[in-house]
Motif scaffolding. Structure first.
Motif, PDB file in Angstrom:
ATOM      1  N   LEU A  48       0.842  -1.195   0.000  1.00 24.97           N
ATOM      2  CA  LEU A  48       0.000   0.000   0.000  1.00 24.97           C
ATOM      3  C   LEU A  48       0.872   1.239   0.000  1.00 24.97           C
ATOM      4  CD1 LEU A  48      -2.619  -1.073   2.697  1.00 24.97           C
ATOM      5  CD2 LEU A  48      -2.720  -1.439   0.243  1.00 24.97           C
ATOM      6  N   ARG A  49       0.430   2.242  -0.734  1.00 22.98           N
ATOM      7  CA  ARG A  49       1.130   3.510  -0.780  1.00 22.98           C
ATOM      8  C   ARG A  49       0.233   4.579  -0.165  1.00 22.98           C
ATOM      9  NH1 ARG A  49       4.806   5.857  -5.588  1.00 22.98           N
ATOM     10  NH2 ARG A  49       5.229   7.948  -4.717  1.00 22.98           N
ATOM     11  N   GLY A  50       0.784   5.280   0.776  1.00 22.28           N
ATOM     12  CA  GLY A  50      -0.007   6.314   1.429  1.00 22.28           C
ATOM     13  C   GLY A  50       0.877   7.211   2.303  1.00 22.28           C
ATOM     14  N   GLU A  51       0.209   8.146   2.898  1.00 20.79           N
ATOM     15  CA  GLU A  51       0.906   9.125   3.756  1.00 20.79           C
ATOM     16  C   GLU A  51       0.700   8.745   5.214  1.00 20.79           C
ATOM     17  OE1 GLU A  51       0.470  13.830   4.954  1.00 20.79           O
ATOM     18  OE2 GLU A  51      -0.064  13.184   2.915  1.00 20.79           O
ATOM     19  N   ILE A  97       5.593   3.259   1.408  1.00 24.36           N
ATOM     20  CA  ILE A  97       5.009   2.035   0.870  1.00 24.36           C
ATOM     21  C   ILE A  97       5.090   0.986   1.961  1.00 24.36           C
ATOM     22  CG2 ILE A  97       5.252   0.188  -0.827  1.00 24.36           C
ATOM     23  CD1 ILE A  97       6.281   2.217  -2.794  1.00 24.36           C
ATOM     24  N   ALA A  98       3.928   0.519   2.384  1.00 29.79           N
ATOM     25  CA  ALA A  98       3.842  -0.460   3.459  1.00 29.79           C
ATOM     26  C   ALA A  98       3.512  -1.821   2.873  1.00 29.79           C
ATOM     27  CB  ALA A  98       2.780  -0.042   4.475  1.00 29.79           C
ATOM     28  N   SER A  99       4.276  -2.835   3.338  1.00 27.98           N
ATOM     29  CA  SER A  99       4.049  -4.215   2.900  1.00 27.98           C
ATOM     30  C   SER A  99       3.573  -5.019   4.094  1.00 27.98           C
ATOM     31  CB  SER A  99       5.330  -4.818   2.321  1.00 27.98           C
ATOM     32  OG  SER A  99       5.769  -4.061   1.213  1.00 27.98           O
ATOM     33  N   GLY A 100       2.516  -5.836   3.906  1.00 34.46           N
ATOM     34  CA  GLY A 100       1.993  -6.638   4.999  1.00 34.46           C
ATOM     35  C   GLY A 100       0.716  -7.344   4.587  1.00 34.46           C
ATOM     36  N   LYS A 101      -0.117  -7.630   5.556  1.00 33.38           N
ATOM     37  CA  LYS A 101      -1.385  -8.321   5.277  1.00 33.38           C
ATOM     38  C   LYS A 101      -2.503  -7.580   6.000  1.00 33.38           C
ATOM     39  CE  LYS A 101      -1.025 -11.610   9.126  1.00 33.38           C
ATOM     40  NZ  LYS A 101      -1.023 -13.036   9.509  1.00 33.38           N
ATOM     41  N   LEU A 102      -3.683  -7.678   5.364  1.00 36.17           N
ATOM     42  CA  LEU A 102      -4.860  -7.083   5.978  1.00 36.17           C
ATOM     43  C   LEU A 102      -5.478  -8.081   6.950  1.00 36.17           C
ATOM     44  CD1 LEU A 102      -6.672  -5.236   3.059  1.00 36.17           C
ATOM     45  CD2 LEU A 102      -5.196  -4.289   4.825  1.00 36.17           C
ATOM     46  N   THR A 103      -6.028  -7.547   8.005  1.00 33.01           N
ATOM     47  CA  THR A 103      -6.699  -8.370   8.997  1.00 33.01           C
ATOM     48  C   THR A 103      -7.770  -7.519   9.644  1.00 33.01           C
ATOM     49  OG1 THR A 103      -6.388  -9.791  10.930  1.00 33.01           O
ATOM     50  CG2 THR A 103      -5.073  -7.779  10.803  1.00 33.01           C
ATOM     51  N   THR A 104      -8.523  -8.159  10.499  1.00 32.43           N
ATOM     52  CA  THR A 104      -9.573  -7.429  11.215  1.00 32.43           C
ATOM     53  C   THR A 104      -9.251  -7.428  12.700  1.00 32.43           C
ATOM     54  OG1 THR A 104     -10.913  -9.422  11.511  1.00 32.43           O
ATOM     55  CG2 THR A 104     -11.290  -8.114   9.509  1.00 32.43           C
ATOM     56  N   TYR A 105      -9.843  -6.446  13.343  1.00 31.93           N
ATOM     57  CA  TYR A 105      -9.692  -6.340  14.797  1.00 31.93           C
ATOM     58  C   TYR A 105     -11.081  -6.445  15.396  1.00 31.93           C
ATOM     59  CZ  TYR A 105      -8.456  -4.493  19.400  1.00 31.93           C
ATOM     60  OH  TYR A 105      -8.285  -4.340  20.751  1.00 31.93           O
ATOM     61  N   PRO A 106     -11.451  -7.642  15.849  1.00 27.80           N
ATOM     62  CA  PRO A 106     -12.832  -7.823  16.308  1.00 27.80           C
ATOM     63  C   PRO A 106     -13.189  -6.924  17.486  1.00 27.80           C
ATOM     64  CG  PRO A 106     -11.748  -9.931  15.951  1.00 27.80           C
ATOM     65  CD  PRO A 106     -10.694  -8.894  15.862  1.00 27.80           C
ATOM     66  N   GLY A 107     -12.219  -6.553  18.258  1.00 25.85           N
ATOM     67  CA  GLY A 107     -12.544  -5.748  19.442  1.00 25.85           C
ATOM     68  C   GLY A 107     -13.164  -4.424  19.095  1.00 25.85           C
ATOM     69  N   ARG A 108     -12.947  -3.953  17.869  1.00 24.18           N
ATOM     70  CA  ARG A 108     -13.524  -2.660  17.483  1.00 24.18           C
ATOM     71  C   ARG A 108     -14.229  -2.734  16.129  1.00 24.18           C
ATOM     72  NH1 ARG A 108      -9.281   2.080  19.313  1.00 24.18           N
ATOM     73  NH2 ARG A 108      -9.247   1.530  21.541  1.00 24.18           N
ATOM     74  N   SER A 109     -14.407  -3.909  15.631  1.00 22.73           N
ATOM     75  CA  SER A 109     -15.120  -4.105  14.372  1.00 22.73           C
ATOM     76  C   SER A 109     -14.512  -3.275  13.255  1.00 22.73           C
ATOM     77  CB  SER A 109     -16.614  -3.754  14.538  1.00 22.73           C
ATOM     78  OG  SER A 109     -17.220  -4.599  15.488  1.00 22.73           O
ATOM     79  N   GLU A 119       8.796   1.415   3.808  1.00 22.27           N
ATOM     80  CA  GLU A 119       9.815   2.079   3.006  1.00 22.27           C
ATOM     81  C   GLU A 119       9.295   3.431   2.549  1.00 22.27           C
ATOM     82  OE1 GLU A 119      11.732  -1.858   0.858  1.00 22.27           O
ATOM     83  OE2 GLU A 119      10.006  -0.832  -0.038  1.00 22.27           O
ATOM     84  N   ILE A 120      10.201   4.332   2.363  1.00 19.93           N
ATOM     85  CA  ILE A 120       9.823   5.639   1.848  1.00 19.93           C
ATOM     86  C   ILE A 120       9.500   5.513   0.376  1.00 19.93           C
ATOM     87  CG2 ILE A 120      10.641   8.000   1.434  1.00 19.93           C
ATOM     88  CD1 ILE A 120      12.297   7.785   3.942  1.00 19.93           C
ATOM     89  N   ALA A 121       8.441   6.164  -0.055  1.00 23.09           N
ATOM     90  CA  ALA A 121       7.924   5.980  -1.408  1.00 23.09           C
ATOM     91  C   ALA A 121       8.708   6.815  -2.393  1.00 23.09           C
ATOM     92  CB  ALA A 121       6.446   6.346  -1.465  1.00 23.09           C
ATOM     93  N   GLY A 122       9.893   6.336  -2.801  1.00 21.26           N
ATOM     94  CA  GLY A 122      10.645   7.011  -3.842  1.00 21.26           C
ATOM     95  C   GLY A 122      11.616   8.035  -3.296  1.00 21.26           C
ATOM     96  N   LEU A 129      11.581  14.274   3.167  1.00 20.73           N
ATOM     97  CA  LEU A 129      11.844  13.989   4.578  1.00 20.73           C
ATOM     98  C   LEU A 129      13.162  14.617   5.027  1.00 20.73           C
ATOM     99  CD1 LEU A 129      11.231  12.531   7.222  1.00 20.73           C
ATOM    100  CD2 LEU A 129      12.303  10.478   6.253  1.00 20.73           C
ATOM    101  N   LEU A 130      14.148  14.523   4.131  1.00 23.35           N
ATOM    102  CA  LEU A 130      15.451  15.126   4.456  1.00 23.35           C
ATOM    103  C   LEU A 130      15.315  16.630   4.671  1.00 23.35           C
ATOM    104  CD1 LEU A 130      18.541  14.920   4.710  1.00 23.35           C
ATOM    105  CD2 LEU A 130      18.659  15.177   2.232  1.00 23.35           C
TER     106      LEU A 130
END
Length: 488
Positions: A48-51, A97-109, A119-122, A129-130
């Motif tokens: 995923l790419r995001g801020e 850019i974040a690498s991982g897996k999606l999951t749910t958190y039942p405690g808060r639906s 990683e920094i996106a480019g 950032l510098l």
């Protein structure tokens, strides 16, 4: 309209099984687990790419954050093991850019991403950032010119923070040996990758903590060095922990990171920036041969400066000697005058001797035995005519005695205590000092009156007659002497 039976509707008070309905009701835990399995199976690995937003690190070391774009937000978590291996410090506003897996958190639906790597996106995001970090540290004054320290002219001990296996340390040592051999202390560190920034900062602070008189000498200057590379390779020297360690170091620091075109935040914080590690070695020490030549030149200049006044004095002395007259010319008039005086002295002595001989000859002619005998006879007759009587001796003695008697009479007459015999008295104070006026006597509380037959002490009262002149005594009328009775 007929009333409906409770069994016919779906909103009955008690849930009942309907005919043909075989769906069993699920518990919340069961449906949450089903959703979790479905999401994880479908999105077991995503990029995923995001801020970054809302970044915070828990006391346990886990990292909690949110990834967002223009229209959506996704929560995320990064467990402590992966968070410790991050190559940068995550902050709000960084595009990653974040690498991982999606999951749910039942405690808060809600659903979230469990991040394995971040990683920094480019390169653009990395440069942003510098720049953000640079502005922050510059606002704190870490890059101010006033903080810069001057490098020592000839350091005895040089500290080097770099990798012990790279070519950088060999270049530095080789250049130092060529220019001016010095004692070098190498603090080995990682210069790239996970944990490199912490090791570099720890090495700088370690050099600063050394005691100047300890078994391991404290460096006079520290070189932080690394070879060239990409911005990712040099990123450890852009970390805030390294920049603050350099800025806080009491020892002058030279930053020699990368090639001449590479610039890191460590260069801004260091006291001097070197374009290359080799240039840092050239910057930290002078050339020994040049120093020897300079010292020799200064010694020659000093010698010339000392001898120059002597040479000028010699030249001036020679010029003055040439202008002075010759020695013979100076003494010639005096020599001639001396010769003349010597000649006159000889003539004068000769003439005086001749006159003396003539006078002696005339006198010796008169010194005959007859003349001497006649002179002795005349002297004897004159002596015989002089009579030595006692009166000739007694008369001067009597004259001196009469004069002495007169002086003794005068001394007795003018003695200070002589008037006491005629009724006078001497007034003295307590210190036996004679008082010669009424004013002096009035100042004394007690007086001593000296008479011819002794002394009398007198105390003055308030009505003492000594303070004012005594009235003269009235004279009694004289009574004629009684005559004898002619008829008695």
């Amino acid at each position: 309209m007929a009333a409906s039976s409770p069994d016919d509707g779906n909103n009955g008070l008690v849930a009942r099984e309907r005919q043909g309905d075989n769906a069993e009701p699920l518990s919340i835990t069961e449906i949450s687990a089903a959703l979790k399995r479905t999401v994880e199976d479908r999105f077991g690995f995503v990029r995923l790419r995001g801020e970054l937003s809302g970044v915070k690190r828990a006391a346990s070391g886990h990292l909690y954050l949110a990834l967002k774009d223009e229209n959506a937000v996704l929560d995320g978590v990064m467990w402590r093991g992966n968070a410790q291996r991050l190559a940068f410090v995550p902050e709000d506003g960084i595009e990653v850019i974040a690498s991982g897996k999606l999951t749910t958190y039942p405690g808060r639906s809600k659903y979230q991403i469990v991040i394995d790597s971040l990683e920094i996106a480019g390169e653009g995001a990395l440069l942003a950032l510098l720049e953000k970090t640079r502005q922050k540290l510059e606002a704190e004054g870490l890059f101010a010119r006033e903080r810069k320290q001057a490098l020592p002219f000839l350091p005895k001990v040089i500290g080097v923070v770099t990798s012990p296996t790279g070519s950088v340390i060999r270049d530095i040592l080789h250049r130092l040996a060529d220019r001016f051999p010095s004692q070098v202390l190498v603090w080995p560190v990682l210069v790239q990758g996970q944990g490199a920034a912490e090791q570099v900062a720890g090495a700088i602070r370690g050099f600063a903590a050394l005691d100047a008189g300890g078994p391991l000498p404290r460096p006079d200057v520290v070189i932080v060095a690394r070879g060239g590379g990409s911005i990712e390779d040099l990123w450890s020297f852009n970390e805030e922990v390294v920049v603050r360690a350099i800025a806080d170091c009491p020892i002058p620091v030279i930053s020699a990171v990368g090639h001449e075109t590479d610039t890191t935040l460590a260069d801004y914080a260091a006291d001097r920036r070197a374009p290359t590690p080799t240039a840092a070695a050239e910057m930290v020490v002078p050339v020994r041969a040049d120093l020897i030549a300079t010292v020799a030149d200064l010694a020659n200049r000093q010698r010339r400066a000392v001898l120059r006044p002597v040479e000028l004095g010699s030249e001036r002395l020679e010029a003055r000697v040439r202008r002075m007259p010759k020695l013979e010319a100076l003494f010639q008039p005096h020599t001639q005058r001396l010769d003349e005086l010597s000649e006159r002295l000889r003539r004068g002595l000769r003439d005086q001797a001749g006159q003396g001989r003539e006078k002696l000859a005339g006198t010796s002619a008169r010194l005959s035995p007859t003349l001497l005998k006649r002179s002795m006879e005349d002297a004897s007759r004159q002596l015989a005519r002089v009579r030595l009587t006692p009166d000739l001796v007694r008369r001067p003695i009597m004259q001196k005695q009469d004069a002495l008697i007169v002086l003794a009479r005068l001394a007795q007459q003018f003695h200070p205590e002589e008037p006491l015999k005629r009724g006078y008295a001497i007034v003295r104070d307590g210190n036996d000092k004679a008082l010669t006026s009424r004013e002096m006597a009035a100042k004394e509380a007690a007086l001593v009156l000296q008479f011819a037959d002794g002394r009398l002490e007198v105390s003055q009262g308030d009505d003492s007659s000594l303070k004012r002149p005594a009235k003269p005594a009235r004279k009694k009328p004289s009574v004629p002497p009684k005559q004898d009775d002619l008829f008695g």
